[in-house]
Design an enzyme around this catalytic site. Structure first.
Site, PDB file in Angstrom:
ATOM      1  N   SER A   1      -0.683  -9.785   5.280  1.00 38.45           N
ATOM      2  CA  SER A   1      -0.335  -8.395   5.551  1.00 38.45           C
ATOM      3  C   SER A   1       0.290  -8.362   6.943  1.00 38.45           C
ATOM      4  O   SER A   1      -0.314  -8.785   7.924  1.00 38.45           O
ATOM      5  CB  SER A   1      -1.600  -7.526   5.505  1.00 38.45           C
ATOM      6  OG  SER A   1      -1.328  -6.280   6.088  1.00 38.45           O
TER       7      SER A   1
ATOM      8  N   ASP B   1       0.814  -1.212   0.000  1.00 40.98           N
ATOM      9  CA  ASP B   1       0.000   0.000   0.000  1.00 40.98           C
ATOM     10  C   ASP B   1       0.850   1.265   0.000  1.00 40.98           C
ATOM     11  O   ASP B   1       0.537   2.226  -0.702  1.00 40.98           O
ATOM     12  CB  ASP B   1      -0.951   0.002   1.211  1.00 40.98           C
ATOM     13  CG  ASP B   1      -2.099  -0.995   1.013  1.00 40.98           C
ATOM     14  OD1 ASP B   1      -2.555  -1.153  -0.134  1.00 40.98           O
ATOM     15  OD2 ASP B   1      -2.518  -1.610   2.002  1.00 40.98           O
TER      16      ASP B   1
ATOM     17  N   ASP C   1      -5.382   1.767  12.153  1.00 40.77           N
ATOM     18  CA  ASP C   1      -4.150   2.543  12.029  1.00 40.77           C
ATOM     19  C   ASP C   1      -4.396   3.952  11.473  1.00 40.77           C
ATOM     20  O   ASP C   1      -3.754   4.910  11.886  1.00 40.77           O
ATOM     21  CB  ASP C   1      -3.138   1.796  11.155  1.00 40.77           C
ATOM     22  CG  ASP C   1      -2.562   0.575  11.871  1.00 40.77           C
ATOM     23  OD1 ASP C   1      -2.460   0.626  13.111  1.00 40.77           O
ATOM     24  OD2 ASP C   1      -2.231  -0.407  11.202  1.00 40.77           O
TER      25      ASP C   1
ATOM     26  N   ARG D   1       2.237   3.501  16.188  1.00 42.48           N
ATOM     27  CA  ARG D   1       1.662   4.578  15.362  1.00 42.48           C
ATOM     28  C   ARG D   1       1.902   5.978  15.911  1.00 42.48           C
ATOM     29  O   ARG D   1       2.252   6.880  15.154  1.00 42.48           O
ATOM     30  CB  ARG D   1       0.166   4.348  15.099  1.00 42.48           C
ATOM     31  CG  ARG D   1      -0.183   3.058  14.358  1.00 42.48           C
ATOM     32  CD  ARG D   1       0.767   2.713  13.278  1.00 42.48           C
ATOM     33  NE  ARG D   1       0.400   1.526  12.512  1.00 42.48           N
ATOM     34  CZ  ARG D   1       1.271   0.761  11.863  1.00 42.48           C
ATOM     35  NH1 ARG D   1       2.558   1.051  11.899  1.00 42.48           N
ATOM     36  NH2 ARG D   1       0.879  -0.278  11.169  1.00 42.48           N
TER      37      ARG D   1
HETATM   38  N1  ARG Z   1      -5.411  -5.319  14.447  1.00 39.73           N
HETATM   39  C1  ARG Z   1      -4.166  -4.779  14.880  1.00 39.73           C
HETATM   40  C2  ARG Z   1      -4.353  -3.363  15.331  1.00 39.73           C
HETATM   41  O1  ARG Z   1      -5.302  -2.762  14.989  1.00 39.73           O
HETATM   42  C3  ARG Z   1      -3.095  -4.935  13.837  1.00 39.73           C
HETATM   43  C4  ARG Z   1      -3.032  -3.917  12.776  1.00 39.73           C
HETATM   44  C5  ARG Z   1      -1.920  -4.189  11.819  1.00 39.73           C
HETATM   45  N2  ARG Z   1      -1.738  -3.104  10.903  1.00 39.73           N
HETATM   46  C6  ARG Z   1      -1.303  -3.251   9.656  1.00 39.73           C
HETATM   47  N3  ARG Z   1      -1.232  -2.176   8.933  1.00 39.73           N
HETATM   48  N4  ARG Z   1      -1.008  -4.394   9.143  1.00 39.73           N
HETATM   49  O2  ARG Z   1      -3.543  -2.842  16.047  1.00 39.73           O
END
Ligand code: ARG
Length: 399
Positions: free
Chosen positions: A175, A15, A124, A95
């Protein structure tokens, strides 16, 4: 006229790679990418070249693993932070720091925009944008992967058309997000909550059935709630977390498979590999059991749950989160001592704990002759403690 600039949070993944091209071509911007090393450095090897090859005008890498450990991991650990009691916040924790690096880079490079590659379905995007707004309420955020409304297949198609290397293959359909605190795995067959995660989804942990037949004991030393040593050997927090993960992973400990409630309202199936984080949270919380007074311990459990939820919801930079940091900080000086963990066949149990600040009093606890507990007082205590129930019961029975 020179083009305006955007600083894009860049991971080298699908992405964010597509985003470089999109921002340059469709938004007519000079794209500066920023890869942030929050402890997953080994995966960032060729990230600089990759960004330039795809069309970035400049490619920055920020190594903040140590800051991540010191400012973020220690706080999450002090709060025993597990979202929904299971997930140690891996992505949620990185983040806010990535957002801080983005905003700083934008200021330094005179960029009008910052950008991230999150889709519209995840947490995110919220964490990035709420954090960015808290750090610089004026800066504009672009979210191409969300706003262009492409499916995953569209992104792969776009990437192929523009000669962008695609890391997603049939063999590697997941991912992934990783950092010092663990690894998150989504997509592919994992989207069926009934399907057992295949072994190829895992990198940090062996399957429990393949783990050694001998248990391994590990003593973790804490000072003021922060882990400082393993087996008596002092080490930096980054090294310590890595080492813990290595030990746990080798024993098949630290896999999480859960249905998670995302902030955006979706239930999703999430798989995590978090051997270091889970082992350290177990150890830390065991030491709190020994050293924190009962009411404080019970109250803190509620604070801990709220803390994990706030961080998961993207509210790292928020007044409530800061206030809870203050509360938690006052509890941690006592959390000094050692915890003995036993790893065996996918499990990690606390089998010993000791501390100079221990509130465990042998003479009070023992059933041996050394007992000093006042058995007489127990009678009177129960009399008064149970009085309201007795009164209520008599009334109910019409006596
Ligand atoms: N579900 C987890 C969270 O919200 C993992 C997110 C992973 N993010 C990613 N861009 N692959 O923290």
């Amino acid at each position: 006229m020179a083009r305006e600039k955007v600083v894009l949070a860049y991971s080298g993944g699908l992405d964010t790679s597509v985003a470089i091209r999109w921002l340059a071509d469709e938004e007519d911007l000079d794209v500066i990418t920023l890869a942030v090393d929050v402890g997953q450095g080994k995966y960032l090897a060729d990230v600089k070249e990759k960004a330039l090859a795809v069309g970035a005008v400049e490619s920055l890498v920020a190594d903040v693993a140590e800051e991540f450990a010191r400012e973020f991991v220690t706080k999450a650990l002090a709060a025993n932070a597990l979202y929904e009691g299971k997930y140690p916040l891996v992505s949620s924790l990185s983040r806010p720091l990535i957002a801080k690096c983005l905003v700083e880079a934008a200021h330094e490079h005179d960029a009008a925009y910052v950008a991230h590659g999150c889709t519209g379905k995840g947490n995110d995007q919220v964490r990035f944008e709420v954090s960015i707004a808290a750090l610089d309420p004026e800066i504009e955020v672009l979210a191409p992967a969300r706003d262009w409304d492409m499916t995953r297949d569209d992104s792969i198609e776009y990437a192929k058309r523009h000669n962008i290397p695609v890391p997603i293959t049939k063999e590697n359909p997941y991912s992934i997000d990783d950092n010092l605190w663990g690894r998150t795995i989504e997509c592919g067959v994992l989207e069926d909550p009934w399907t057992e995660p295949p072994n190829d989804a895992f990198e940090l942990t062996v399957a429990a059935e393949d783990a050694p037949d001998e248990p391994q004991y590990v003593v973790v030393g804490f000072e003021g709630g922060v882990p400082v040593s393993i087996g008596g050997e002092k080490m930096s927090l980054v090294d310590l977390v890595d080492k813990m993960a290595e030990i746990g992973g080798a024993h098949g400990f630290g896999r999480v498979d859960m249905i998670e409630n995302r902030l955006v309202g979706i239930k999703s199936r999430e798989v995590y590999e978090v051997p270091g984080a889970l082992a350290l949270i177990k150890a830390h919380s065991a030491l709190e059991d020994l050293t924190l007074e009962r009411d404080l311990l019970h109250y803190k459990a509620g604070v801990d749950a709220k803390y994990a939820e706030l961080v998961y919801y993207g509210l790292w930079y928020s007044p409530l989160k800061e206030a809870l940091d203050g509360f938690i900080a006052t509890t941690q000086p006592a959390v000094t001592g050692e915890v003995r963990l036993k790893f065996y066949k996918g499990g990690c149990s606390v089998v010993g704990r000791r501390s100079d600040a221990s509130l465990y009093d042998y003479d009070l606890a023992t059933y041996e002759p050394a007992d000093t507990f006042s058995h007489d007082s127990a009678r009177g205590f129960i009399e008064l403690f149970g009085l309201p129930v007795k009164v209520w019961s008599k009334k109910r029975k019409g006596q």
